[in-house]
Design an enzyme around this catalytic site. Structure first.
Site, PDB file in Angstrom:
ATOM      1  N   ASP A  49      41.514 -54.939 -31.336  1.00 25.66           N
ATOM      2  CA  ASP A  49      40.836 -54.052 -32.287  1.00 25.66           C
ATOM      3  C   ASP A  49      39.569 -54.735 -32.795  1.00 25.66           C
ATOM      4  OD1 ASP A  49      41.298 -51.569 -34.275  1.00 25.66           O
ATOM      5  OD2 ASP A  49      40.443 -53.246 -35.397  1.00 25.66           O
ATOM      6  N   TYR A  54      31.717 -55.934 -36.728  1.00 30.07           N
ATOM      7  CA  TYR A  54      32.289 -57.292 -36.644  1.00 30.07           C
ATOM      8  C   TYR A  54      31.359 -58.224 -35.848  1.00 30.07           C
ATOM      9  CZ  TYR A  54      36.689 -54.870 -37.895  1.00 30.07           C
ATOM     10  OH  TYR A  54      37.647 -54.092 -38.487  1.00 30.07           O
ATOM     11  N   LYS A  79      34.669 -49.307 -33.270  1.00 36.74           N
ATOM     12  CA  LYS A  79      34.461 -48.351 -34.370  1.00 36.74           C
ATOM     13  C   LYS A  79      32.977 -48.099 -34.613  1.00 36.74           C
ATOM     14  CE  LYS A  79      38.472 -50.562 -36.500  1.00 36.74           C
ATOM     15  NZ  LYS A  79      38.325 -52.002 -36.326  1.00 36.74           N
ATOM     16  N   HIS A 112      34.548 -45.559 -38.676  1.00 36.10           N
ATOM     17  CA  HIS A 112      35.057 -46.714 -39.431  1.00 36.10           C
ATOM     18  C   HIS A 112      35.416 -46.362 -40.883  1.00 36.10           C
ATOM     19  CE1 HIS A 112      34.783 -51.370 -39.230  1.00 36.10           C
ATOM     20  NE2 HIS A 112      35.702 -51.014 -40.095  1.00 36.10           N
TER      21      HIS A 112
HETATM   22  P1  NDP Z   1      45.478 -59.572 -41.956  1.00 31.57           P
HETATM   23  O1  NDP Z   1      46.423 -58.942 -42.881  1.00 31.57           O
HETATM   24  O2  NDP Z   1      45.710 -59.501 -40.493  1.00 31.57           O
HETATM   25  O3  NDP Z   1      45.371 -61.070 -42.432  1.00 31.57           O
HETATM   26  C1  NDP Z   1      44.602 -62.021 -41.805  1.00 31.57           C
HETATM   27  C2  NDP Z   1      44.794 -63.333 -42.566  1.00 31.57           C
HETATM   28  O4  NDP Z   1      46.148 -63.785 -42.401  1.00 31.57           O
HETATM   29  C3  NDP Z   1      43.904 -64.406 -42.078  1.00 31.57           C
HETATM   30  O5  NDP Z   1      43.511 -65.175 -43.207  1.00 31.57           O
HETATM   31  C4  NDP Z   1      44.798 -65.255 -41.168  1.00 31.57           C
HETATM   32  O6  NDP Z   1      44.360 -66.592 -41.202  1.00 31.57           O
HETATM   33  C5  NDP Z   1      46.150 -65.081 -41.812  1.00 31.57           C
HETATM   34  N1  NDP Z   1      47.290 -65.110 -40.865  1.00 31.57           N
HETATM   35  C6  NDP Z   1      47.400 -64.491 -39.672  1.00 31.57           C
HETATM   36  N2  NDP Z   1      48.601 -64.730 -39.110  1.00 31.57           N
HETATM   37  C7  NDP Z   1      49.265 -65.523 -39.975  1.00 31.57           C
HETATM   38  C8  NDP Z   1      50.548 -66.122 -39.954  1.00 31.57           C
HETATM   39  N3  NDP Z   1      51.402 -65.951 -38.937  1.00 31.57           N
HETATM   40  N4  NDP Z   1      50.921 -66.904 -41.025  1.00 31.57           N
HETATM   41  C9  NDP Z   1      50.073 -67.089 -42.069  1.00 31.57           C
HETATM   42  N5  NDP Z   1      48.850 -66.537 -42.148  1.00 31.57           N
HETATM   43  C10 NDP Z   1      48.445 -65.764 -41.096  1.00 31.57           C
HETATM   44  O7  NDP Z   1      43.999 -59.017 -42.319  1.00 31.57           O
HETATM   45  P2  NDP Z   1      42.806 -58.366 -41.518  1.00 31.57           P
HETATM   46  O8  NDP Z   1      41.878 -57.865 -42.529  1.00 31.57           O
HETATM   47  O9  NDP Z   1      42.246 -59.289 -40.527  1.00 31.57           O
HETATM   48  O10 NDP Z   1      43.453 -57.126 -40.774  1.00 31.57           O
HETATM   49  C11 NDP Z   1      43.814 -57.112 -39.388  1.00 31.57           C
HETATM   50  C12 NDP Z   1      42.818 -56.337 -38.557  1.00 31.57           C
HETATM   51  O11 NDP Z   1      42.672 -55.001 -39.063  1.00 31.57           O
HETATM   52  C13 NDP Z   1      41.386 -56.874 -38.619  1.00 31.57           C
HETATM   53  O12 NDP Z   1      41.204 -58.048 -37.877  1.00 31.57           O
HETATM   54  C14 NDP Z   1      40.632 -55.680 -38.085  1.00 31.57           C
HETATM   55  O13 NDP Z   1      40.775 -55.585 -36.684  1.00 31.57           O
HETATM   56  C15 NDP Z   1      41.361 -54.539 -38.791  1.00 31.57           C
HETATM   57  N6  NDP Z   1      40.703 -54.179 -40.074  1.00 31.57           N
HETATM   58  C16 NDP Z   1      40.143 -52.919 -40.159  1.00 31.57           C
HETATM   59  C17 NDP Z   1      39.532 -52.496 -41.298  1.00 31.57           C
HETATM   60  C18 NDP Z   1      38.963 -51.125 -41.349  1.00 31.57           C
HETATM   61  O14 NDP Z   1      38.227 -50.817 -42.304  1.00 31.57           O
HETATM   62  N7  NDP Z   1      39.235 -50.276 -40.392  1.00 31.57           N
HETATM   63  C19 NDP Z   1      39.399 -53.366 -42.493  1.00 31.57           C
HETATM   64  C20 NDP Z   1      40.030 -54.655 -42.317  1.00 31.57           C
HETATM   65  C21 NDP Z   1      40.665 -55.016 -41.152  1.00 31.57           C
HETATM   66  P3  NDP Z   1      43.943 -67.422 -39.872  1.00 31.57           P
HETATM   67  O15 NDP Z   1      42.929 -66.634 -39.124  1.00 31.57           O
HETATM   68  O16 NDP Z   1      43.409 -68.704 -40.441  1.00 31.57           O
HETATM   69  O17 NDP Z   1      45.215 -67.612 -39.113  1.00 31.57           O
END
Ligand code: NDP
Length: 280
Positions: A49, A54, A79, A112
């Site tokens: 995704d 991004y 998006k 988006h």
């Molecule tokens: P998430 O809820 O996926 O959280 C990501 C955070 O969690 C990062 O800080 C990561 O750190 C940490 N993390 C990941 N796996 C673990 C684990 N197993 N244990 C502990 N910490 C963990 O947030 P996102 O906002 O990234 O949401 C996921 C996806 O959703 C995005 O990447 C994007 O593709 C989409 N999105 C879409 C939006 C929209 O408006 N349509 C808005 C926001 C997100 P680290 O990288 O250091 O592991």
């Protein structure tokens, strides 16, 4: 696309399959993104995704090309950014994304944000319908749409969005929105499934005990809950060990009681922007 047999998938309103678990690459810099997507594909992820905003579509494209995985085994979403909304700008934006990704089509193209102050989401939706008809996007959908925004595209358009991608995690479960869109066959994708790290999942009552009972991390329990709720989910990480951890959720099942305990964690705790305010 063909979802691998050892993974879970859902069927979109196009009759195509979407792998329920993927990798999100929000806030993954272009230089890191290529390797993390390659690692993910090697681990078994088949669903990525991304989004124009991004600024890492080119890296995703390079990883796809390097992986050698047949196109029909991948599910790629991007998006339409707010500034590109509109009848004439939308096709240009998708073509730019396709060029960056090095693809002939995306599996899913989303608006988006509804960006109500721009007032172009309906025109953009009609453009997405054309792009779908032209085969440039196999499925089309929306993101961050509230029922009022969905109603506008449903009324003006002739295609029902396949997906609505919204903020969703145990403390913010979007029950009302899901109840509105489920009868329409709109599948919910959960962004920020781990709460974006903006609150401690361990504070959620009972979650640690459930994790201990299964010998899993609390993050794995939360991701498994999403899958059993019938949601699509793509946690983001830039760490290979977490890619493995987040993907190791197909070998256990939460009981009805455990699912109910997670449902009870809903606290209307939004951590991201409200859709009415996402007008950048
Ligand atoms: P998430 O809820 O996926 O959280 C990501 C955070 O969690 C990062 O800080 C990561 O750190 C940490 N993390 C990941 N796996 C673990 C684990 N197993 N244990 C502990 N910490 C963990 O947030 P996102 O906002 O990234 O949401 C996921 C996806 O959703 C995005 O990447 C994007 O593709 C989409 N999105 C879409 C939006 C929209 O408006 N349509 C808005 C926001 C997100 P680290 O990288 O250091 O592991």
């Amino acid at each position: 696309m063909k979802t691998p047999k050892d993974q879970l998938s859902l069927t979109l309103n196009t009759s195509d399959q979407i792998p329920q678990l993927g990798l999100g690459v929000f806030k993954v810099d272009d230089d890191v993104c290529e390797q993390i997507v390659l690692d993910a594909l090697e681990i078994g992820y088949r669903h990525i995704d991304t989004a124009m905003i991004y600024r890492n579509e080119a890296a995703v494209g390079r990883a796809i090309a390097q992986s050698g995985i047949p196109r029909d085994e991948l599910f790629i979403t991007t998006k339409l950014w707010n500034a590109d909304q509109g009848e004439e700008t939308t096709p240009v934006a998708l073509q730019t994304s396709l060029d960056l990704l090095g693809l002939d089509f995306v599996d899913l193209y989303l608006i988006h944000w509804p960006a109500p102050l721009r007032d172009k989401s309906v025109a953009s939706w009609l453009a997405l319908e054309q792009l779908r008809a032209a085969g440039l996007a196999k499925a089309i959908g929306v993101s961050n749409f509230e029922p009022e925004h969905l109603e506008q595209v449903l009324e003006a358009g002739s295609v029902v969005p396949a997906i609505n991608q919204v903020e969703l995690h145990p403390a913010f479960q979007q029950r009302e929105l899901r109840a509105f869109q489920e009868p329409l066959g709109i599948i919910t994708e959960a962004w920020g499934p781990l709460g974006q790290g903006k609150y401690e999942l361990s504070e959620l009552p009972g979650l640690t005990e459930i994790a201990e009972a299964h010998g899993k991390s609390i993050q794995q329990i939360v991701l498994r809950w999403h899958l059993q709720e019938g949601l699509v989910v793509f946690p983001k990480t830039v760490r290979k060990e977490r890619l493995v951890e987040n993907f190791s959720v197909f070998d256990f099942v939460l009981s009805e009681q455990e699912m109910a305990a997670l449902v009870a964690m809903d606290a209307d705790r939004r951590v991201g922007t409200h859709p009415r305010d996402g007008n950048w």
